[in-house]
Scaffold this active site. Structure first.
Site, PDB file in Angstrom:
ATOM      1  N   ASN A 141      13.660  79.391 -34.850  1.00 26.88           N
ATOM      2  CA  ASN A 141      13.121  80.355 -33.892  1.00 26.88           C
ATOM      3  C   ASN A 141      11.607  80.210 -33.762  1.00 26.88           C
ATOM      4  OD1 ASN A 141      11.505  83.026 -34.868  1.00 26.88           O
ATOM      5  ND2 ASN A 141      12.694  82.181 -36.575  1.00 26.88           N
ATOM      6  N   CYS A 151      46.487  63.477 -54.264  1.00 29.39           N
ATOM      7  CA  CYS A 151      45.815  62.437 -53.465  1.00 29.39           C
ATOM      8  C   CYS A 151      46.595  62.123 -52.200  1.00 29.39           C
ATOM      9  CB  CYS A 151      45.659  61.172 -54.316  1.00 29.39           C
ATOM     10  SG  CYS A 151      44.814  59.825 -53.462  1.00 29.39           S
ATOM     11  N   THR A 188      10.760  81.366 -43.300  1.00 32.07           N
ATOM     12  CA  THR A 188      11.328  80.204 -42.623  1.00 32.07           C
ATOM     13  C   THR A 188      10.505  78.932 -42.841  1.00 32.07           C
ATOM     14  OG1 THR A 188      10.181  80.897 -40.612  1.00 32.07           O
ATOM     15  CG2 THR A 188      12.484  81.555 -40.857  1.00 32.07           C
ATOM     16  N   CYS A 247      32.461  60.702 -55.503  1.00 32.66           N
ATOM     17  CA  CYS A 247      33.866  60.670 -55.081  1.00 32.66           C
ATOM     18  C   CYS A 247      34.416  62.086 -54.912  1.00 32.66           C
ATOM     19  CB  CYS A 247      34.698  59.886 -56.086  1.00 32.66           C
ATOM     20  SG  CYS A 247      34.619  60.520 -57.778  1.00 32.66           S
ATOM     21  N   CYS A 277       5.210  83.612 -41.873  1.00 30.18           N
ATOM     22  CA  CYS A 277       5.522  83.175 -40.506  1.00 30.18           C
ATOM     23  C   CYS A 277       4.853  81.830 -40.229  1.00 30.18           C
ATOM     24  CB  CYS A 277       5.045  84.213 -39.502  1.00 30.18           C
ATOM     25  SG  CYS A 277       5.404  83.763 -37.791  1.00 30.18           S
ATOM     26  N   CYS A 309      37.117  58.094 -51.193  1.00 30.04           N
ATOM     27  CA  CYS A 309      36.436  57.964 -52.492  1.00 30.04           C
ATOM     28  C   CYS A 309      36.152  56.503 -52.808  1.00 30.04           C
ATOM     29  CB  CYS A 309      37.271  58.602 -53.594  1.00 30.04           C
ATOM     30  SG  CYS A 309      38.906  57.860 -53.836  1.00 30.04           S
TER      31      CYS A 309
END
Length: 431
Positions: free
Chosen positions: A75, A345, A203, A389, A137, A351
């Site tokens: 923003n 699986c 932010t 994985c 800000c 993986c």
């Protein structure tokens, strides 16, 4: 049933869920709707000097995930664009009507003491419970010497905080900017100035995307744009880290923290509280889904606390802090190895591809010559336990990381003979 009520730096509220200073808290209409929905408190959108700030159009942009889920929100809106008088009048009216809810007033003014000395008695007269100093800000206001321009200079943070403690009896919460190298420095400065608490994060400087047809960043104002403030789910990991840095810093340890950044559900809130936050502030999630999300937040947190035997938030607040340390104190002898549950699986091979191409070639692809069926197995002696994985697997709990019995004692990097610079052996801080 768990008790969600809190007292944060002397400010009481029925639950720890507050709306952050932002569009959702810009006027009495919004705040009343929020209180009716069940929010425990609000930080009223930042007040400043008159005449009020003038905002532009448009103001928002976003980063999307699958199904247009908003992951990050940007923003370029400034502080309130309504008069100081109107805001103060509405704050007084709402506080009178909702005495059990926390109302903290966010403030941003030039770095001259007389501005603060003038506005603080007016805020106190509304009956508000505290003030939050907006030192975070990142757009528009820093160009005027306010917001992050203050928050990035610890000396200014300490100076303005001290002015507010001098001219007001209200609790002073200092809102910190994440756009800084070391968050501990402004936090220390706030404490030195007498701050009752800090809130973070504000932010993050950002440009979310570029319109490649018009060759201008979003959001577009006419034919140009500017960097804005990034928030939403994407900033949560950054916020958690900065909260933890302050919670475990010897110079700021014990300083109350209001956690902000990517909080969208009860679990997010619980994580901030576990790292030392006494309350949490929500903005983006409310803007995307409405005020009613607080019902699930309260219910979820209460149920989880009951399941763990926590009666109050204080029972688990800060519990994760002692287990958060510097890398050099991690156990070099700890070892995990991936395990694939063959019953779960789906043989997608993600993986294997991830490990084979970018990691340690520790997952073998086994193909049955007769049927062509595939199977994936971990090569234990090659696995370093990196978790890649597990992260890439689309089936939850199919791949797990299994701790190994090594027979080796705890040893951190300061004790490791492989450390070429371990000239001085540091004491362990492991738990």
């Amino acid at each position: 049933m768990a008790d969600l009520s809190i007292e944060f730096c002397g400010i009481k509220s029925p639950n720890p869920f507050w709306l952050a200073s932002a569009p959702p808290t810009d006027k009495a209409y919004n705040v009343i709707r929020a209180f009716e929905a069940g929010w425990g408190g609000v930080v009223w959108k930042t007040l400043g000097e008159d005449p009020p700030a003038v905002n532009v159009s448009s103001r928002y942009s976003a980063i999307y995930g699958k199904n247009r889920e908003v992951i990050g929100f940007n923003n370029i809106e400034l502080i309130t664009d309504r008069s100081l008088e109107q805001n103060l009048q509405e704050i007084a009216e709402v506080k009178k009507a909702w005495p059990d809810r926390a109302i903290v007033v966010s403030l941003m003014l030039p770095c001259e003491e007389h501005y603060w000395a003038d506005i603080l008695p007016k805020v106190e007269a509304t009956g508000a419970d505290g003030i939050e100093l907006n030192f975070g800000c990142p757009h528009g206001m820093p160009e005027r010497g306010m917001g992050a321009a203050v928050g990035q200079v610890p000396e200014y943070v300490q100076m303005v905080t001290a002015w507010c403690k001098k001219h007001s009896k209200l609790p002073v919460i200092v809102k910190l900017t994440p756009n800084i190298t070391d968050i501990r420095k402004p936090a220390r400065a706030a404490k030195e100035g007498g701050a009752d608490a800090v809130s973070l994060i504000n932010t993050i400087n950002s440009i979310t995307s570029i319109d490649l047809d018009r060759m201008v960043a979003l959001p577009i104002v006419g034919t140009a744009s500017t960097h804005g403030g990034y928030c939403g789910a994407a900033v949560k990991p950054i916020a958690l880290n900065m909260v933890a840095e302050i919670a475990r810093d010897p110079e700021t340890r014990g300083l109350p923290i209001s956690g902000i950044g990517g909080i969208a559900n009860w679990r997010d809130a619980a994580e901030f509280i576990a790292l030392g936050a006494g309350c949490v502030q929500v903005c983006t999630a409310a803007m995307l889904h409405g005020f009613r999300i607080v019902e699930e937040m309260k219910d979820g947190l209460s149920r989880w606390m009951d399941s763990k035997g926590y009666r109050t938030l204080a029972d688990f607040s800060g519990k994760a802090v002692p287990n958060t340390t510097d890398w050099k104190y991690l156990d070099m002898n700890y070892q995990v190895i991936a395990h694939i549950d063959q019953n779960e699986c789906i043989q997608c091979g993600r993986c294997h591809v991830a490990c084979e191409d970018t990691s340690h070639q520790a997952i073998a692809q086994i193909i049955d010559q007769a049927s062509g069926a595939r199977r994936y197995e971990v090569i234990d002696q090659e696995c370093v336990g990196c978790n890649l994985c597990e992260i890439t697997c689309p089936v939850q709990n199919c791949i797990t990381m299994v701790p190994q019995v090594t027979g080796k004692p705890y040893m951190n990097w300061t004790q490791d003979p492989r450390n070429p610079r371990a000239e001085v052996k540091e004491e362990s801080t492991a738990v």
